[in-house]
Design a protein around this motif. Structure first.
Motif, PDB file in Angstrom:
ATOM      1  N   GLN A 227     -13.420 -13.978   5.527  1.00 49.59           N
ATOM      2  CA  GLN A 227     -14.824 -14.169   5.868  1.00 49.59           C
ATOM      3  C   GLN A 227     -15.053 -13.861   7.345  1.00 49.59           C
ATOM      4  O   GLN A 227     -16.025 -13.195   7.713  1.00 49.59           O
ATOM      5  CB  GLN A 227     -15.268 -15.603   5.557  1.00 49.59           C
ATOM      6  N   ALA A 228     -14.152 -14.337   8.191  1.00 50.16           N
ATOM      7  CA  ALA A 228     -14.262 -14.077   9.625  1.00 50.16           C
ATOM      8  C   ALA A 228     -14.269 -12.576   9.889  1.00 50.16           C
ATOM      9  O   ALA A 228     -15.087 -12.079  10.677  1.00 50.16           O
ATOM     10  CB  ALA A 228     -13.110 -14.756  10.367  1.00 50.16           C
ATOM     11  N   ARG A 229     -13.365 -11.861   9.238  1.00 50.15           N
ATOM     12  CA  ARG A 229     -13.311 -10.408   9.451  1.00 50.15           C
ATOM     13  C   ARG A 229     -14.628  -9.750   9.079  1.00 50.15           C
ATOM     14  O   ARG A 229     -15.158  -8.935   9.835  1.00 50.15           O
ATOM     15  CB  ARG A 229     -12.160  -9.788   8.656  1.00 50.15           C
ATOM     16  N   GLU A 230     -15.177 -10.107   7.940  1.00 50.04           N
ATOM     17  CA  GLU A 230     -16.444  -9.509   7.526  1.00 50.04           C
ATOM     18  C   GLU A 230     -17.549  -9.806   8.525  1.00 50.04           C
ATOM     19  O   GLU A 230     -18.318  -8.921   8.909  1.00 50.04           O
ATOM     20  CB  GLU A 230     -16.846 -10.014   6.137  1.00 50.04           C
ATOM     21  N   GLU A 231     -17.652 -11.062   8.950  1.00 46.74           N
ATOM     22  CA  GLU A 231     -18.725 -11.452   9.856  1.00 46.74           C
ATOM     23  C   GLU A 231     -18.582 -10.801  11.226  1.00 46.74           C
ATOM     24  O   GLU A 231     -19.572 -10.339  11.803  1.00 46.74           O
ATOM     25  CB  GLU A 231     -18.787 -12.972   9.979  1.00 46.74           C
ATOM     26  N   VAL A 232     -17.376 -10.782  11.757  1.00 43.94           N
ATOM     27  CA  VAL A 232     -17.153 -10.187  13.078  1.00 43.94           C
ATOM     28  C   VAL A 232     -17.471  -8.696  13.046  1.00 43.94           C
ATOM     29  O   VAL A 232     -18.154  -8.173  13.932  1.00 43.94           O
ATOM     30  CB  VAL A 232     -15.710 -10.445  13.566  1.00 43.94           C
ATOM     31  N   ASN A 233     -16.996  -7.990  12.031  1.00 42.46           N
ATOM     32  CA  ASN A 233     -17.253  -6.559  11.947  1.00 42.46           C
ATOM     33  C   ASN A 233     -18.742  -6.269  11.806  1.00 42.46           C
ATOM     34  O   ASN A 233     -19.258  -5.333  12.411  1.00 42.46           O
ATOM     35  CB  ASN A 233     -16.450  -5.929  10.811  1.00 42.46           C
ATOM     36  N   GLU A 234     -19.439  -7.084  11.039  1.00 44.26           N
ATOM     37  CA  GLU A 234     -20.876  -6.882  10.866  1.00 44.26           C
ATOM     38  C   GLU A 234     -21.644  -7.158  12.159  1.00 44.26           C
ATOM     39  O   GLU A 234     -22.486  -6.368  12.572  1.00 44.26           O
ATOM     40  CB  GLU A 234     -21.407  -7.784   9.743  1.00 44.26           C
ATOM     41  N   MET A 235     -21.328  -8.273  12.826  1.00 43.84           N
ATOM     42  CA  MET A 235     -22.107  -8.631  14.015  1.00 43.84           C
ATOM     43  C   MET A 235     -21.827  -7.709  15.194  1.00 43.84           C
ATOM     44  O   MET A 235     -22.674  -7.529  16.058  1.00 43.84           O
ATOM     45  CB  MET A 235     -21.902 -10.094  14.400  1.00 43.84           C
ATOM     46  N   MET A 236     -20.646  -7.112  15.238  1.00 43.71           N
ATOM     47  CA  MET A 236     -20.291  -6.269  16.385  1.00 43.71           C
ATOM     48  C   MET A 236     -20.505  -4.785  16.117  1.00 43.71           C
ATOM     49  O   MET A 236     -20.221  -3.954  16.985  1.00 43.71           O
ATOM     50  CB  MET A 236     -18.834  -6.523  16.782  1.00 43.71           C
ATOM     51  N   LEU A 237     -21.059  -4.451  14.966  1.00 45.33           N
ATOM     52  CA  LEU A 237     -21.211  -3.058  14.549  1.00 45.33           C
ATOM     53  C   LEU A 237     -21.867  -2.181  15.612  1.00 45.33           C
ATOM     54  O   LEU A 237     -21.359  -1.128  15.960  1.00 45.33           O
ATOM     55  CB  LEU A 237     -21.995  -2.990  13.235  1.00 45.33           C
ATOM     56  N   ASP A 238     -22.990  -2.596  16.136  1.00 39.42           N
ATOM     57  CA  ASP A 238     -23.706  -1.799  17.133  1.00 39.42           C
ATOM     58  C   ASP A 238     -23.809  -2.530  18.466  1.00 39.42           C
ATOM     59  O   ASP A 238     -24.763  -2.334  19.210  1.00 39.42           O
ATOM     60  CB  ASP A 238     -25.111  -1.458  16.617  1.00 39.42           C
ATOM     61  N   PHE A 239     -22.816  -3.348  18.765  1.00 39.64           N
ATOM     62  CA  PHE A 239     -22.872  -4.129  19.997  1.00 39.64           C
ATOM     63  C   PHE A 239     -22.693  -3.205  21.202  1.00 39.64           C
ATOM     64  O   PHE A 239     -21.758  -2.398  21.240  1.00 39.64           O
ATOM     65  CB  PHE A 239     -21.786  -5.211  20.005  1.00 39.64           C
TER      66      PHE A 239
ATOM     67  N   HIS B 164     -13.782 -13.453  23.179  1.00 43.33           N
ATOM     68  CA  HIS B 164     -13.686 -13.940  21.803  1.00 43.33           C
ATOM     69  C   HIS B 164     -12.949 -12.942  20.917  1.00 43.33           C
ATOM     70  O   HIS B 164     -12.120 -13.342  20.087  1.00 43.33           O
ATOM     71  CB  HIS B 164     -15.073 -14.257  21.237  1.00 43.33           C
ATOM     72  N   LEU B 165     -13.229 -11.652  21.089  1.00 40.97           N
ATOM     73  CA  LEU B 165     -12.547 -10.649  20.274  1.00 40.97           C
ATOM     74  C   LEU B 165     -11.047 -10.617  20.580  1.00 40.97           C
ATOM     75  O   LEU B 165     -10.232 -10.524  19.663  1.00 40.97           O
ATOM     76  CB  LEU B 165     -13.177  -9.272  20.477  1.00 40.97           C
ATOM     77  N   GLN B 166     -10.679 -10.711  21.852  1.00 39.46           N
ATOM     78  CA  GLN B 166      -9.256 -10.765  22.201  1.00 39.46           C
ATOM     79  C   GLN B 166      -8.619 -12.037  21.656  1.00 39.46           C
ATOM     80  O   GLN B 166      -7.519 -12.007  21.112  1.00 39.46           O
ATOM     81  CB  GLN B 166      -9.077 -10.747  23.723  1.00 39.46           C
TER      82      GLN B 166
ATOM     83  N   LEU C 251     -18.838 -16.441  19.049  1.00 42.97           N
ATOM     84  CA  LEU C 251     -19.123 -15.017  19.263  1.00 42.97           C
ATOM     85  C   LEU C 251     -20.529 -14.673  18.769  1.00 42.97           C
ATOM     86  O   LEU C 251     -21.264 -13.934  19.431  1.00 42.97           O
ATOM     87  CB  LEU C 251     -18.071 -14.157  18.557  1.00 42.97           C
ATOM     88  N   LEU C 252     -20.904 -15.210  17.634  1.00 39.58           N
ATOM     89  CA  LEU C 252     -22.234 -14.957  17.084  1.00 39.58           C
ATOM     90  C   LEU C 252     -23.318 -15.426  18.059  1.00 39.58           C
ATOM     91  O   LEU C 252     -24.239 -14.675  18.391  1.00 39.58           O
ATOM     92  CB  LEU C 252     -22.392 -15.664  15.734  1.00 39.58           C
ATOM     93  N   VAL C 253     -23.199 -16.646  18.533  1.00 38.50           N
ATOM     94  CA  VAL C 253     -24.201 -17.199  19.449  1.00 38.50           C
ATOM     95  C   VAL C 253     -24.221 -16.414  20.757  1.00 38.50           C
ATOM     96  O   VAL C 253     -25.285 -16.025  21.251  1.00 38.50           O
ATOM     97  CB  VAL C 253     -23.932 -18.700  19.707  1.00 38.50           C
ATOM     98  N   THR C 254     -23.048 -16.162  21.317  1.00 35.08           N
ATOM     99  CA  THR C 254     -22.966 -15.459  22.602  1.00 35.08           C
ATOM    100  C   THR C 254     -23.515 -14.050  22.491  1.00 35.08           C
ATOM    101  O   THR C 254     -24.296 -13.606  23.349  1.00 35.08           O
ATOM    102  CB  THR C 254     -21.510 -15.431  23.104  1.00 35.08           C
ATOM    103  N   SER C 255     -23.130 -13.322  21.455  1.00 34.66           N
ATOM    104  CA  SER C 255     -23.590 -11.941  21.329  1.00 34.66           C
ATOM    105  C   SER C 255     -25.110 -11.867  21.115  1.00 34.66           C
ATOM    106  O   SER C 255     -25.774 -11.011  21.682  1.00 34.66           O
ATOM    107  CB  SER C 255     -22.837 -11.205  20.208  1.00 34.66           C
ATOM    108  N   ARG C 256     -25.652 -12.790  20.347  1.00 28.92           N
ATOM    109  CA  ARG C 256     -27.113 -12.812  20.166  1.00 28.92           C
ATOM    110  C   ARG C 256     -27.823 -13.181  21.452  1.00 28.92           C
ATOM    111  O   ARG C 256     -28.862 -12.613  21.785  1.00 28.92           O
ATOM    112  CB  ARG C 256     -27.496 -13.789  19.051  1.00 28.92           C
ATOM    113  N   MET C 257     -27.262 -14.125  22.180  1.00 33.09           N
ATOM    114  CA  MET C 257     -27.848 -14.540  23.448  1.00 33.09           C
ATOM    115  C   MET C 257     -27.887 -13.371  24.434  1.00 33.09           C
ATOM    116  O   MET C 257     -28.902 -13.119  25.074  1.00 33.09           O
ATOM    117  CB  MET C 257     -27.049 -15.707  24.028  1.00 33.09           C
ATOM    118  N   ILE C 258     -26.780 -12.668  24.529  1.00 40.72           N
ATOM    119  CA  ILE C 258     -26.686 -11.535  25.463  1.00 40.72           C
ATOM    120  C   ILE C 258     -27.653 -10.422  25.081  1.00 40.72           C
ATOM    121  O   ILE C 258     -28.285  -9.819  25.944  1.00 40.72           O
ATOM    122  CB  ILE C 258     -25.236 -11.003  25.512  1.00 40.72           C
ATOM    123  N   LYS C 259     -27.761 -10.162  23.801  1.00 37.03           N
ATOM    124  CA  LYS C 259     -28.654  -9.089  23.346  1.00 37.03           C
ATOM    125  C   LYS C 259     -30.124  -9.527  23.322  1.00 37.03           C
ATOM    126  O   LYS C 259     -31.011  -8.735  23.080  1.00 37.03           O
ATOM    127  CB  LYS C 259     -28.245  -8.596  21.961  1.00 37.03           C
TER     128      LYS C 259
END
Length: 171
Positions: free
Chosen positions: A31-43, A61-63, A161-169
């Motif tokens: 599940q983590a793999r699916e979510e991470v790949n989806e959220m970071m697709l166009d980061f 977070h990715l490292q 990662l989800l919260v941080t990436s959304r916040m940054i974007k």
């Protein structure tokens, strides 16, 4: 539920080749793999090392997602960390001189999840309660304890990662 309209991994049935007691760990990692790949697709690459309000960057977070799986699964095998693993730990969260791309970090994470699933599938149920020592302090755990912690720690960082990436974007 993810945008792809599939049920979450745990609702898709057992992961083939994984013993029942390790199904929750396998489900969480997949599940983590699916979510991470989806959220970071166009980061945006330029935002990878941004630390909003002192929070850890998406790059960290990715490292860390890859690194923690590698380390905890090493302990689960009854092994100590190599110098290479310790060196990687020391640079987690630090912007490298030669920048990693989002795709590079995702590839490393995806390979680490594959390795974790492979190790889970090779684990005999009879060793799940075997003692394992963790870290420099040689703190006690068990094989199943390490696998469970690896899964929950991974999901914790996926949420961060989800919260941080959304916040940054700005979403």
């Amino acid at each position: 539920m993810a945008k792809n309209n599939k049920p979450e991994v745990w609702l898709r049935g057992p992961v083939e080749g994984i013993i029942p007691l390790l199904q929750p760990a396998a489900h969480a990692l997949l599940q983590a793999r699916e979510e991470v790949n989806e959220m970071m697709l166009d980061f945006p690459e330029i935002l990878l090392w941004v630390n909003p309000v002192g929070m850890a960057s998406p790059g960290f977070h990715l490292q860390h997602l890859s690194g923690v799986l590698d380390r905890l699964f090493t302990y689960a095998k009854g092994e100590t960390l190599t110098q290479h693993q310790l060196n990687k730990l020391a640079i987690e969260g630090k912007m490298p001189e030669i920048a990693y791309s989002v795709m590079n970090l995702l590839e490393v994470f995806n390979r680490q999840v594959d390795e974790a699933i492979k190790q889970l599938s090779a684990t005999d149920e009879s060793i799940l309660t075997d003692k394992r020592l963790v870290g420099r302090g040689q703190l006690p755990s068990t094989v199943i304890g390490l696998y469970t912690h690896a899964a929950e720690h991974t999901m914790r960082h996926v949420g961060q990662l989800l919260v941080t990436s959304r916040m940054i974007k700005g979403q």
